[in-house]
Design a protein around this motif. Sequence first.
Motif, mmCIF file in Angstrom:
data_model
loop_
_atom_site.group_PDB
_atom_site.id
_atom_site.type_symbol
_atom_site.label_atom_id
_atom_site.label_comp_id
_atom_site.label_asym_id
_atom_site.label_seq_id
_atom_site.Cartn_x
_atom_site.Cartn_y
_atom_site.Cartn_z
ATOM 1 N N MET A 1 0.836 -1.210 0.000
ATOM 2 C CA MET A 1 0.000 0.000 0.000
ATOM 3 C C MET A 1 0.873 1.264 0.000
ATOM 4 O O MET A 1 0.746 2.128 -0.862
ATOM 5 N N PHE A 2 1.765 1.372 0.984
ATOM 6 C CA PHE A 2 2.682 2.503 1.052
ATOM 7 C C PHE A 2 4.046 2.065 0.551
ATOM 8 O O PHE A 2 4.629 1.101 1.041
ATOM 9 N N ALA B 1 -3.005 0.841 -5.098
ATOM 10 C CA ALA B 1 -3.750 0.530 -3.875
ATOM 11 C C ALA B 1 -4.954 1.450 -3.680
ATOM 12 O O ALA B 1 -5.696 1.299 -2.704
ATOM 13 N N GLY B 2 -5.160 2.403 -4.590
ATOM 14 C CA GLY B 2 -6.289 3.312 -4.462
ATOM 15 C C GLY B 2 -5.837 4.753 -4.427
ATOM 16 O O GLY B 2 -4.665 5.074 -4.633
ATOM 17 N N THR B 3 -6.766 5.637 -4.142
ATOM 18 C CA THR B 3 -6.475 7.068 -4.109
ATOM 19 C C THR B 3 -6.089 7.496 -2.701
ATOM 20 O O THR B 3 -6.332 6.788 -1.711
ATOM 21 N N VAL B 4 -5.513 8.701 -2.624
ATOM 22 C CA VAL B 4 -5.180 9.257 -1.319
ATOM 23 C C VAL B 4 -6.439 9.446 -0.480
ATOM 24 O O VAL B 4 -6.446 9.180 0.732
ATOM 25 N N ASP B 5 -7.521 9.883 -1.097
ATOM 26 C CA ASP B 5 -8.767 10.064 -0.352
ATOM 27 C C ASP B 5 -9.290 8.737 0.193
ATOM 28 O O ASP B 5 -9.813 8.681 1.320
ATOM 29 N N ALA C 1 -7.349 18.723 3.760
ATOM 30 C CA ALA C 1 -7.366 17.900 2.553
ATOM 31 C C ALA C 1 -7.328 18.791 1.329
ATOM 32 O O ALA C 1 -8.010 19.823 1.273
ATOM 33 N N SER C 2 -6.507 18.409 0.362
ATOM 34 C CA SER C 2 -6.457 19.073 -0.931
ATOM 35 C C SER C 2 -6.101 18.020 -1.963
ATOM 36 O O SER C 2 -5.939 16.831 -1.634
ATOM 37 N N GLU C 3 -5.954 18.401 -3.203
ATOM 38 C CA GLU C 3 -5.688 17.444 -4.268
ATOM 39 C C GLU C 3 -4.370 16.709 -4.005
ATOM 40 O O GLU C 3 -3.302 17.315 -3.968
ATOM 41 N N GLY C 4 -4.460 15.394 -3.812
ATOM 42 C CA GLY C 4 -3.277 14.577 -3.642
ATOM 43 C C GLY C 4 -2.619 14.666 -2.284
ATOM 44 O O GLY C 4 -1.515 14.135 -2.088
ATOM 45 N N LEU C 5 -3.242 15.312 -1.316
ATOM 46 C CA LEU C 5 -2.662 15.481 0.018
ATOM 47 C C LEU C 5 -3.764 15.486 1.063
ATOM 48 O O LEU C 5 -4.742 16.222 0.955
ATOM 49 N N VAL C 6 -3.602 14.636 2.084
ATOM 50 C CA VAL C 6 -4.485 14.683 3.246
ATOM 51 C C VAL C 6 -3.599 14.708 4.489
ATOM 52 O O VAL C 6 -2.749 13.834 4.668
ATOM 53 N N THR D 1 1.125 13.905 13.871
ATOM 54 C CA THR D 1 0.723 14.385 12.556
ATOM 55 C C THR D 1 1.415 13.604 11.455
ATOM 56 O O THR D 1 2.625 13.376 11.507
ATOM 57 N N PHE D 2 0.642 13.201 10.457
ATOM 58 C CA PHE D 2 1.189 12.537 9.274
ATOM 59 C C PHE D 2 0.388 12.975 8.061
ATOM 60 O O PHE D 2 -0.740 13.484 8.171
ATOM 61 N N CYS D 3 0.978 12.783 6.891
ATOM 62 C CA CYS D 3 0.335 13.158 5.627
ATOM 63 C C CYS D 3 0.258 11.946 4.716
ATOM 64 O O CYS D 3 1.203 11.155 4.644
ATOM 65 N N LEU D 4 -0.829 11.826 4.013
ATOM 66 C CA LEU D 4 -0.984 10.834 2.956
ATOM 67 C C LEU D 4 -0.773 11.548 1.625
ATOM 68 O O LEU D 4 -1.446 12.544 1.340
ATOM 69 N N VAL D 5 0.178 11.046 0.840
ATOM 70 C CA VAL D 5 0.535 11.681 -0.432
ATOM 71 C C VAL D 5 0.712 10.605 -1.495
ATOM 72 O O VAL D 5 0.774 9.415 -1.196
ATOM 73 N N ARG D 6 0.809 11.039 -2.742
ATOM 74 C CA ARG D 6 1.028 10.105 -3.844
ATOM 75 C C ARG D 6 2.486 9.632 -3.870
ATOM 76 O O ARG D 6 3.404 10.370 -3.485
#
Length: 288
Positions: free
Chosen positions: A1-2, A75-79, A95-100, A109-114
């Motif tokens: 996934m990551f 594995a899917g989208t960031v959302d 949340a914004s395009e490609g970043l949560v 704190t952590f970020c989900l990115v492409r």
Amino acid sequence: MFRWLTLFLDFPAGSFDAGVAFWREVTGSALSPFRGAAGEFATLLPPDGDAYLRVQRIADGSGGCHLDLHLDPAAGTVDQAADRAVALGAVVRHASEGLVIMSSPGGFTFCLVRWHGESTVPRPAVLDAGGPSRADQLCLDIPPDAFEREYAFWAALTGWSPLPKSGEFARLDQPAQIPLRLLFQRRDSAGPLDLVSGHVDFACASRELLAPRHAATGARVVSVFPDWTTMADPTGRLYCLTVREPETGRLTGPGRGDHGQQDRDGGGGDVRGDDQGTRTRGGWPVDG
């Protein structure tokens, strides 16, 4: 996934330049051009392999670190990954395009990115007389009452299997191509409002050689123990030099197998980056 992890070192404006200069030197890195609306982000570029360390100038807070998790598009989208994280107990902060941007159940704190194809873990840096070393581990310092939930959250989010615990320490069975190891440490005590925080560990061939080399760059030795040496960088950020093989991260020291929590600040406390240091314009980082 990551498929990759990136560690952000977050500095207040007043200590940003000193912090960046120090970490660039001790990791053997070059510095990318600054980016962001206020030029607040940059990447520490290793001599070889793909980058996994970044620096950020924050608008408020005392500094700290946060983590980016790079999602394989297969594995899917960031959302979608964010929805899964929420189901596991995380909270969305931005949340914004490609970043949560999210907080773990314990407040880290952590970020989900492409993922953009990073795959090659850099080799250790050789700091002349200091020998080889690599900043290869993020230790999450967790209040005792939050430890089991936090550890379970990261195992479920990443899909990496828990490994047998060793005292107050726990790990996950991470893929070899991930550049940053995660170590989970149960703190001895915590206040009711204390959040999960994090600090950096170096794997080094010789702490006895590396500590003076870091000190010559502006750090100071805080405490020395059988398996680790606690250091403070020029900004006061605490980190550890640990007795692990720089190429593999395997333990090489004579002690318990992980660097311990007790008295790592020289006074019965712990190595923490309180306040996480992740707030910036609009309240949250947006670089990803």
